[in-house]
Design a protein around this motif. Sequence first.
Motif, mmCIF file in Angstrom:
data_model
loop_
_atom_site.group_PDB
_atom_site.id
_atom_site.type_symbol
_atom_site.label_atom_id
_atom_site.label_comp_id
_atom_site.label_asym_id
_atom_site.label_seq_id
_atom_site.Cartn_x
_atom_site.Cartn_y
_atom_site.Cartn_z
ATOM 1 N N GLY A 141 72.179 12.300 -0.700
ATOM 2 C CA GLY A 141 71.344 11.212 -1.195
ATOM 3 C C GLY A 141 72.090 9.895 -1.258
ATOM 4 N N VAL A 142 73.355 9.936 -1.710
ATOM 5 C CA VAL A 142 74.166 8.712 -1.753
ATOM 6 C C VAL A 142 74.427 8.200 -0.343
ATOM 7 C CG1 VAL A 142 76.414 7.782 -2.406
ATOM 8 C CG2 VAL A 142 75.204 9.309 -3.964
ATOM 9 N N LEU A 143 74.687 9.115 0.592
ATOM 10 C CA LEU A 143 74.955 8.713 1.970
ATOM 11 C C LEU A 143 73.737 8.067 2.611
ATOM 12 C CD1 LEU A 143 76.708 8.756 4.574
ATOM 13 C CD2 LEU A 143 75.788 11.047 5.003
ATOM 14 N N ILE A 144 72.571 8.687 2.468
ATOM 15 C CA ILE A 144 71.373 8.182 3.129
ATOM 16 C C ILE A 144 70.859 6.907 2.466
ATOM 17 C CG2 ILE A 144 68.999 8.775 3.748
ATOM 18 C CD1 ILE A 144 69.839 11.665 3.857
ATOM 19 N N ALA A 145 71.182 6.710 1.180
ATOM 20 C CA ALA A 145 70.706 5.515 0.487
ATOM 21 C C ALA A 145 71.345 4.242 1.015
ATOM 22 C CB ALA A 145 70.968 5.646 -1.013
ATOM 23 N N ARG A 146 72.504 4.362 1.643
ATOM 24 C CA ARG A 146 73.146 3.188 2.227
ATOM 25 C C ARG A 146 72.344 2.682 3.418
ATOM 26 N NH1 ARG A 146 77.239 1.761 -1.394
ATOM 27 N NH2 ARG A 146 78.092 3.684 -2.292
ATOM 28 N N ARG A 147 72.441 1.419 3.652
ATOM 29 C CA ARG A 147 71.708 0.819 4.764
ATOM 30 C C ARG A 147 72.444 1.102 6.072
ATOM 31 N NH1 ARG A 147 66.910 0.217 2.412
ATOM 32 N NH2 ARG A 147 67.135 -0.792 0.377
ATOM 33 N N GLY A 148 71.683 1.391 7.107
ATOM 34 C CA GLY A 148 72.294 1.645 8.405
ATOM 35 C C GLY A 148 71.346 2.418 9.297
ATOM 36 N N ARG A 149 71.354 2.115 10.589
ATOM 37 C CA ARG A 149 70.418 2.765 11.494
ATOM 38 C C ARG A 149 70.716 4.248 11.619
ATOM 39 N NH1 ARG A 149 69.691 -0.175 17.110
ATOM 40 N NH2 ARG A 149 69.028 -1.751 15.582
ATOM 41 N N TYR A 150 71.996 4.598 11.737
ATOM 42 C CA TYR A 150 72.332 6.004 11.910
ATOM 43 C C TYR A 150 71.992 6.812 10.673
ATOM 44 C CZ TYR A 150 76.506 5.330 9.034
ATOM 45 O OH TYR A 150 77.356 5.061 7.999
ATOM 46 N N ARG A 151 72.060 6.188 9.508
ATOM 47 C CA ARG A 151 71.684 6.905 8.290
ATOM 48 C C ARG A 151 70.186 7.189 8.264
ATOM 49 N NH1 ARG A 151 75.979 3.649 6.207
ATOM 50 N NH2 ARG A 151 77.535 4.910 5.138
ATOM 51 N N VAL A 155 68.398 7.843 10.908
ATOM 52 C CA VAL A 155 68.214 8.981 11.810
ATOM 53 C C VAL A 155 68.622 10.275 11.122
ATOM 54 C CG1 VAL A 155 68.938 10.000 13.994
ATOM 55 C CG2 VAL A 155 68.514 7.548 13.846
ATOM 56 N N LEU A 156 69.746 10.251 10.413
ATOM 57 C CA LEU A 156 70.191 11.434 9.678
ATOM 58 C C LEU A 156 69.179 11.817 8.600
ATOM 59 C CD1 LEU A 156 74.021 10.752 9.217
ATOM 60 C CD2 LEU A 156 72.931 12.363 10.786
ATOM 61 N N GLY A 157 68.591 10.804 7.954
ATOM 62 C CA GLY A 157 67.598 11.093 6.925
ATOM 63 C C GLY A 157 66.407 11.845 7.484
ATOM 64 N N VAL A 158 65.951 11.452 8.685
ATOM 65 C CA VAL A 158 64.836 12.159 9.320
ATOM 66 C C VAL A 158 65.216 13.607 9.620
ATOM 67 C CG1 VAL A 158 63.369 12.232 11.360
ATOM 68 C CG2 VAL A 158 63.864 10.042 10.263
ATOM 69 N N LEU A 159 66.424 13.819 10.118
ATOM 70 C CA LEU A 159 66.862 15.181 10.439
ATOM 71 C C LEU A 159 66.996 16.026 9.175
ATOM 72 C CD1 LEU A 159 69.581 14.446 13.156
ATOM 73 C CD2 LEU A 159 67.235 15.219 13.500
ATOM 74 N N TYR A 160 67.521 15.441 8.106
ATOM 75 C CA TYR A 160 67.702 16.197 6.868
ATOM 76 C C TYR A 160 66.370 16.604 6.249
ATOM 77 C CZ TYR A 160 72.611 14.738 6.926
ATOM 78 O OH TYR A 160 73.911 14.536 7.278
ATOM 79 N N PHE A 161 65.344 15.794 6.433
ATOM 80 C CA PHE A 161 64.067 16.052 5.779
ATOM 81 C C PHE A 161 63.152 16.959 6.585
ATOM 82 C CE2 PHE A 161 64.689 11.639 3.782
ATOM 83 C CZ PHE A 161 65.492 12.192 2.787
ATOM 84 N N LEU A 162 63.569 17.389 7.765
ATOM 85 C CA LEU A 162 62.738 18.266 8.584
ATOM 86 C C LEU A 162 62.377 19.579 7.878
ATOM 87 C CD1 LEU A 162 64.089 17.851 12.238
ATOM 88 C CD2 LEU A 162 61.894 17.121 11.306
ATOM 89 N N PRO A 163 63.294 20.242 7.145
ATOM 90 C CA PRO A 163 62.897 21.489 6.469
ATOM 91 C C PRO A 163 61.759 21.333 5.484
ATOM 92 C CG PRO A 163 65.283 21.325 6.566
ATOM 93 C CD PRO A 163 64.746 20.008 7.040
ATOM 94 N N MET A 164 61.529 20.107 4.981
ATOM 95 C CA MET A 164 60.430 19.899 4.046
ATOM 96 C C MET A 164 59.076 20.049 4.730
ATOM 97 S SD MET A 164 61.839 16.639 1.840
ATOM 98 C CE MET A 164 60.367 16.651 0.840
ATOM 99 N N LEU A 165 59.047 19.955 6.053
ATOM 100 C CA LEU A 165 57.789 20.051 6.779
ATOM 101 C C LEU A 165 57.395 21.488 7.094
ATOM 102 C CD1 LEU A 165 58.401 17.151 9.329
ATOM 103 C CD2 LEU A 165 57.311 17.024 7.081
ATOM 104 N N LEU A 166 58.290 22.436 6.847
ATOM 105 C CA LEU A 166 58.055 23.829 7.211
ATOM 106 C C LEU A 166 57.666 24.634 5.974
ATOM 107 C CD1 LEU A 166 61.160 24.324 9.527
ATOM 108 C CD2 LEU A 166 58.854 23.639 10.186
ATOM 109 N N SER A 167 56.836 25.634 6.168
ATOM 110 C CA SER A 167 56.449 26.512 5.069
ATOM 111 C C SER A 167 57.550 27.534 4.803
ATOM 112 C CB SER A 167 55.139 27.234 5.402
ATOM 113 O OG SER A 167 55.335 28.122 6.495
#
Length: 317
Positions: free
Chosen positions: A114-124, A126-138
């Motif tokens: 959470g601390v890492l993704i909260a920082r501003r940056g394009r690569y962060r 992209v990482l945030g989208v990848l990290y949140f993928l499990p939330m879309l699955l049952s």
Amino acid sequence: MSTERATVVLTEDRPAPASKRSGAAPRVRGRTGPSPLLAAPALVLFGVFALVPLAGVVVLSLMKWDGVADPAWIGLGNWTAALSDPATGHAIWLSVQVMVFSWLFQTPVSLLLGVLIARRGRYRAVLGVLYFLPMLLSSAAIAIAFKALLDPNFGLSRAFGANWLSQDWLGDPSITLYVVIFVIAWQFVPFHTLLYQAGVRQIPAQLYEAAQLDGAGVVRQFFHITMPQLRYTIITSSTLMLVGSLTYFDLVFVLTSGGPGNATRFLPLDMYLNGFSNNDMGRASTLAVLLVVAGLALSLGLARLANFSRGSQLEGS
């Protein structure tokens, strides 16, 4: 007469308000804001779909019922049988282990992400989208996927040719519990990461700027600014994590069905098996009440520990 003088004369000739002439107290306005009646529909729905079924479960825990015949009143018989049964004690102990190990694993990982993704940056981003993928699955889909990946015959061991991956991850009682905890963490870490990300972005940037002027490094800023400011977020996340550990059923049921043996027969799964496999709805209702009491105790205890009534988080910083 000039405009300024006319204004003074008119002001002096204007009669004083009645409250000032008579010495009466000024009128106090009533309470402003939304009416409490706006919460009535939500309270009604909560009572119908939560409190009434809960009351029915409490009554059913005092009866003997197989789900077909008429219930028979037996008083505290179900409670005595459940609390004296070693299988129930084992299920409670497994649930406690899941709560503790899930918290110890998920909290630091979620906080750092959470601390890492909260920082501003394009690569962060992209990482945030990848990290949140499990939330879309049952949970069922995640269990099926991991059951195939961890299969010793055609899973990860075959894909990567690694011999150490060929062991029976879900069939060895000594490691199955920790494998299930890892799968649970894989599913829910993104959710708690989102909570910490939102909490970090609410911290005023001036605090970090002042710390940098004082010569504080990244590590000192994390422990002296970020962690104290996230106190309420940590308590909220921990409450959801610990109470949520009492509801793990679908993922465990699909992944291991409580096996091997009773190695992963957590209390929610034990409740289900008693009710629908053993046809003992009274015993299952007793375990359900135990889960509700444990969840309420955890929630109230953590809320008291956080002391939310003290006010804003920034006031104590």
